[in-house]
Design a protein around this motif. Sequence first.
Motif, PDB file in Angstrom:
ATOM      1  N   ARG A 120      28.685  78.847  51.198  1.00  0.00           N
ATOM      2  CA  ARG A 120      28.094  78.772  49.854  1.00  0.00           C
ATOM      3  C   ARG A 120      26.863  77.873  49.830  1.00  0.00           C
ATOM      4  N   LEU A 137      33.034  71.167  45.972  1.00  0.00           N
ATOM      5  CA  LEU A 137      33.527  72.456  46.458  1.00  0.00           C
ATOM      6  C   LEU A 137      34.857  72.338  47.204  1.00  0.00           C
ATOM      7  N   ALA A 175      32.802  76.542  51.825  1.00  0.00           N
ATOM      8  CA  ALA A 175      31.795  75.629  51.265  1.00  0.00           C
ATOM      9  C   ALA A 175      30.518  75.684  52.100  1.00  0.00           C
TER      10      ALA A 175
END
Length: 172
Positions: A137, A123, A134
């Motif tokens: 996520r 990422l 990141a």
Amino acid sequence: MLAAQAGNGSAYRRLLAEVRPWLLRYYSRRLPPGSVEDAVQDTMIALHTKRHTYDPARAFGPWLAAIARYKWIDRLRAMKRSAADELPDDLAVGDHESAITSATVLHALLAELKPAQAEAIRLVKLAGLSVDDAATRTGQSPSLIKVNIHRGLARLAKRLAVEPVEGLQDGE
């Protein structure tokens, strides 16, 4: 069209606005998408320059269709003149072997890491996301993302450490 011929500007603008969608449909069935708008514009210009030739005793639709047909034929002739040359058989094609090999090796190396480390590296380092993005996520904290990147890269560096080749000096 009769009002437009008589000099009524608003009637002429209305006529052009009503003709345009019909021309777009007409040419979209007959020409490549990149040529449709040019053909419509050519026809609108021809309509403007030839409006004095329209006979009010006759129907407007066939008169417009004839202009559109002639402009379509003109466009086909122009396309034939500027037809693309065939590509030679010996055309050089770039070799993608090194890129494919690199991607395969990178995938294999990341598979050796812990999943959280591999995901953090993918990422942030490969996809270019920020540490905060990141973290959002993956559900990890930004600090944990940084730790996973650091530990993952350290593990990869250790895995890739190569013994120096005899006879070569640094920088060669």
